[in-house]
Write a protein that holds these residues in place. Structure first.
Motif, PDB file in Angstrom:
ATOM      1  N   TYR A 121       0.784  -1.253  -0.142  1.00 20.01           N
ATOM      2  CA  TYR A 121      -0.081   0.065   0.016  1.00 20.01           C
ATOM      3  C   TYR A 121       0.822   1.166   0.119  1.00 20.01           C
ATOM      4  CZ  TYR A 121      -3.589   3.276   1.027  1.00 20.01           C
ATOM      5  OH  TYR A 121      -4.590   4.436   1.147  1.00 20.01           O
ATOM      6  N   ARG A 122       1.923   1.212   0.811  1.00 21.66           N
ATOM      7  CA  ARG A 122       2.711   2.552   0.845  1.00 21.66           C
ATOM      8  C   ARG A 122       3.411   2.779  -0.266  1.00 21.66           C
ATOM      9  NH1 ARG A 122       3.786   0.716   6.120  1.00 21.66           N
ATOM     10  NH2 ARG A 122       5.585  -0.242   5.599  1.00 21.66           N
ATOM     11  N   CYS A 123       3.969   1.712  -0.811  1.00 21.69           N
ATOM     12  CA  CYS A 123       4.597   1.722  -2.322  1.00 21.69           C
ATOM     13  C   CYS A 123       3.608   2.040  -3.438  1.00 21.69           C
ATOM     14  CB  CYS A 123       5.101   0.275  -2.824  1.00 21.69           C
ATOM     15  SG  CYS A 123       6.412   0.381  -4.029  1.00 21.69           S
ATOM     16  N   LEU A 147       3.878   5.468  -6.154  1.00 25.71           N
ATOM     17  CA  LEU A 147       3.708   5.414  -7.433  1.00 25.71           C
ATOM     18  C   LEU A 147       2.593   6.145  -7.959  1.00 25.71           C
ATOM     19  CD1 LEU A 147       4.504   3.763 -10.014  1.00 25.71           C
ATOM     20  CD2 LEU A 147       2.770   2.229  -9.382  1.00 25.71           C
ATOM     21  N   LYS A 148       1.633   6.395  -7.298  1.00 28.43           N
ATOM     22  CA  LYS A 148       0.457   7.293  -7.560  1.00 28.43           C
ATOM     23  C   LYS A 148       0.869   8.605  -7.694  1.00 28.43           C
ATOM     24  CE  LYS A 148      -3.385   6.707  -5.148  1.00 28.43           C
ATOM     25  NZ  LYS A 148      -4.254   6.334  -3.977  1.00 28.43           N
ATOM     26  N   THR A 163      12.914   6.560 -15.558  1.00 32.75           N
ATOM     27  CA  THR A 163      13.267   5.112 -14.755  1.00 32.75           C
ATOM     28  C   THR A 163      12.866   5.007 -13.507  1.00 32.75           C
ATOM     29  OG1 THR A 163      15.348   5.553 -16.100  1.00 32.75           O
ATOM     30  CG2 THR A 163      15.715   4.046 -14.297  1.00 32.75           C
ATOM     31  N   GLY A 164      12.855   5.956 -12.577  1.00 32.26           N
ATOM     32  CA  GLY A 164      12.251   5.983 -11.439  1.00 32.26           C
ATOM     33  C   GLY A 164      10.734   5.215 -11.371  1.00 32.26           C
ATOM     34  N   VAL A 165       9.868   5.831 -12.251  1.00 31.52           N
ATOM     35  CA  VAL A 165       8.562   5.318 -12.411  1.00 31.52           C
ATOM     36  C   VAL A 165       8.616   3.846 -12.784  1.00 31.52           C
ATOM     37  CG1 VAL A 165       6.325   5.664 -13.434  1.00 31.52           C
ATOM     38  CG2 VAL A 165       7.718   7.620 -13.162  1.00 31.52           C
ATOM     39  N   MET A 166       9.405   3.669 -13.474  1.00 27.02           N
ATOM     40  CA  MET A 166       9.592   2.290 -13.933  1.00 27.02           C
ATOM     41  C   MET A 166       9.837   1.257 -12.672  1.00 27.02           C
ATOM     42  SD  MET A 166       8.892   1.475 -17.485  1.00 27.02           S
ATOM     43  CE  MET A 166      10.157   0.544 -18.076  1.00 27.02           C
ATOM     44  N   GLY A 167      11.091   1.723 -12.091  1.00 20.86           N
ATOM     45  CA  GLY A 167      11.164   1.108 -10.921  1.00 20.86           C
ATOM     46  C   GLY A 167      10.391   0.937  -9.775  1.00 20.86           C
ATOM     47  N   GLN A 168       9.778   2.042  -9.327  1.00 18.62           N
ATOM     48  CA  GLN A 168       8.665   2.240  -8.443  1.00 18.62           C
ATOM     49  C   GLN A 168       7.340   1.236  -8.796  1.00 18.62           C
ATOM     50  OE1 GLN A 168       9.043   3.708  -5.748  1.00 18.62           O
ATOM     51  NE2 GLN A 168       7.137   2.972  -4.616  1.00 18.62           N
ATOM     52  N   PHE A 169       7.251   1.012  -9.999  1.00 20.39           N
ATOM     53  CA  PHE A 169       5.783   0.166 -10.589  1.00 20.39           C
ATOM     54  C   PHE A 169       6.504  -1.200 -10.391  1.00 20.39           C
ATOM     55  CE2 PHE A 169       5.162  -2.579 -14.363  1.00 20.39           C
ATOM     56  CZ  PHE A 169       3.818  -3.121 -13.917  1.00 20.39           C
ATOM     57  N   ASN A 170       7.802  -1.695 -10.655  1.00 20.89           N
ATOM     58  CA  ASN A 170       8.176  -2.943 -10.474  1.00 20.89           C
ATOM     59  C   ASN A 170       8.196  -3.237  -9.054  1.00 20.89           C
ATOM     60  OD1 ASN A 170       8.974  -3.206 -13.450  1.00 20.89           O
ATOM     61  ND2 ASN A 170      10.891  -2.769 -12.999  1.00 20.89           N
ATOM     62  N   LEU A 171       8.553  -2.590  -8.268  1.00 20.70           N
ATOM     63  CA  LEU A 171       8.479  -2.821  -6.828  1.00 20.70           C
ATOM     64  C   LEU A 171       7.160  -2.962  -6.414  1.00 20.70           C
ATOM     65  CD1 LEU A 171       9.898  -3.015  -4.102  1.00 20.70           C
ATOM     66  CD2 LEU A 171      10.009  -0.692  -3.817  1.00 20.70           C
ATOM     67  N   THR A 172       6.222  -2.032  -6.690  1.00 23.67           N
ATOM     68  CA  THR A 172       4.886  -1.894  -6.382  1.00 23.67           C
ATOM     69  C   THR A 172       4.230  -3.334  -6.756  1.00 23.67           C
ATOM     70  OG1 THR A 172       4.550   0.396  -6.612  1.00 23.67           O
ATOM     71  CG2 THR A 172       2.648  -0.835  -6.378  1.00 23.67           C
ATOM     72  N   ASP A 209       2.908   4.979 -19.883  1.00 23.82           N
ATOM     73  CA  ASP A 209       1.581   5.265 -20.006  1.00 23.82           C
ATOM     74  C   ASP A 209       0.479   4.220 -19.633  1.00 23.82           C
ATOM     75  OD1 ASP A 209       2.065   7.751 -21.151  1.00 23.82           O
ATOM     76  OD2 ASP A 209       1.856   7.126 -23.504  1.00 23.82           O
ATOM     77  N   ARG A 210       0.727   2.938 -19.808  1.00 26.70           N
ATOM     78  CA  ARG A 210       0.116   1.874 -19.155  1.00 26.70           C
ATOM     79  C   ARG A 210       0.182   1.951 -17.691  1.00 26.70           C
ATOM     80  NH1 ARG A 210       1.881  -0.260 -23.699  1.00 26.70           N
ATOM     81  NH2 ARG A 210       3.706  -1.762 -22.661  1.00 26.70           N
ATOM     82  N   ILE A 211       1.459   2.198 -17.065  1.00 22.24           N
ATOM     83  CA  ILE A 211       1.378   2.340 -15.772  1.00 22.24           C
ATOM     84  C   ILE A 211       0.546   3.298 -15.150  1.00 22.24           C
ATOM     85  CG2 ILE A 211       2.923   2.949 -13.739  1.00 22.24           C
ATOM     86  CD1 ILE A 211       5.185   1.655 -15.394  1.00 22.24           C
ATOM     87  N   LEU A 212       0.412   4.618 -15.848  1.00 23.82           N
ATOM     88  CA  LEU A 212      -0.408   5.600 -15.320  1.00 23.82           C
ATOM     89  C   LEU A 212      -1.867   5.432 -15.460  1.00 23.82           C
ATOM     90  CD1 LEU A 212       2.113   8.492 -16.154  1.00 23.82           C
ATOM     91  CD2 LEU A 212       1.851   7.666 -13.960  1.00 23.82           C
ATOM     92  N   ASP A 213      -2.184   5.033 -16.737  1.00 23.05           N
ATOM     93  CA  ASP A 213      -3.395   4.936 -17.184  1.00 23.05           C
ATOM     94  C   ASP A 213      -4.386   3.850 -16.758  1.00 23.05           C
ATOM     95  OD1 ASP A 213      -3.106   7.460 -18.425  1.00 23.05           O
ATOM     96  OD2 ASP A 213      -2.790   6.423 -20.514  1.00 23.05           O
ATOM     97  N   VAL A 214      -3.598   2.464 -16.634  1.00 19.79           N
ATOM     98  CA  VAL A 214      -4.202   1.173 -16.336  1.00 19.79           C
ATOM     99  C   VAL A 214      -3.763   0.386 -15.243  1.00 19.79           C
ATOM    100  CG1 VAL A 214      -4.833  -1.125 -17.713  1.00 19.79           C
ATOM    101  CG2 VAL A 214      -4.510   0.988 -19.032  1.00 19.79           C
ATOM    102  N   TYR A 215      -2.567   0.493 -15.198  1.00 22.44           N
ATOM    103  CA  TYR A 215      -1.918  -0.247 -14.007  1.00 22.44           C
ATOM    104  C   TYR A 215      -2.383   0.424 -12.576  1.00 22.44           C
ATOM    105  CZ  TYR A 215       0.380  -2.742 -17.767  1.00 22.44           C
ATOM    106  OH  TYR A 215       0.548  -3.291 -18.956  1.00 22.44           O
TER     107      TYR A 215
END
Length: 134
Positions: free
Chosen positions: A8-10, A14-15, A30-39, A107-113
């Motif tokens: 939840y914190r992670c 990301l949000k 790169t940071g957004v992708m890394g945070q997505f991977n961790l989340t 874009d998929r991270i922000l819009d869908v994931y």
């Protein structure tokens, strides 16, 4: 439950991702992708823990893909095609060097994931409360 709290914190971090900054700044992307991977990683592990809490057969071990399938089968997850696309993007994101593909994943991270991960957080919270009330 610690695994859920970490997820939840992670997700909350990301949000906070900003599309404009991501489109203009490679290190931010790169940071957004890394945070997505961790989340994502923390999300499937939290799912596994909650499935175990509910004594779901098959939740003891398994790959992220196997646990996502199990989560869909028992009704803990919705939008199973999105989950499998998310898992695929998570796997590819560490090996993608084409900026156009990276922007597409962001874009998929922000819009869908992110919305899908938010639904997971809500479902897991409900399932944890259910288990505590038994």
């Amino acid at each position: 439950m610690k695994k859920y709290e970490n997820f939840y914190r992670c997700l909350q971090v990301l949000k906070k991702s900003d599309r404009l900054i991501a489109s203009e700044n490679e290190i931010y992307r790169t940071g957004v992708m890394g945070q997505f991977n961790l989340t994502f990683e923390l999300g499937w592990k939290a799912l596994q823990a909650v499935l175990r809490l509910h004594s779901v057969a098959g939740a003891e071990t398994g790959s992220p893909l196997e646990l996502l399938k199990l989560g869909c089968q028992v009704g803990f997850l919705e939008n199973d095609p999105v989950w499998f696309a998310m898992q695929k993007d998570r796997n590819h994101s560490t090996h993608v060097y084409d900026e156009e593909k990276i922007l597409s994943i962001v874009d998929r991270i922000l819009d869908v994931y992110i919305p899908t991960l938010e639904k997971l957080a809500t479902i897991l919270d409900e399932k944890i409360r259910e288990a505590e009330n038994f």
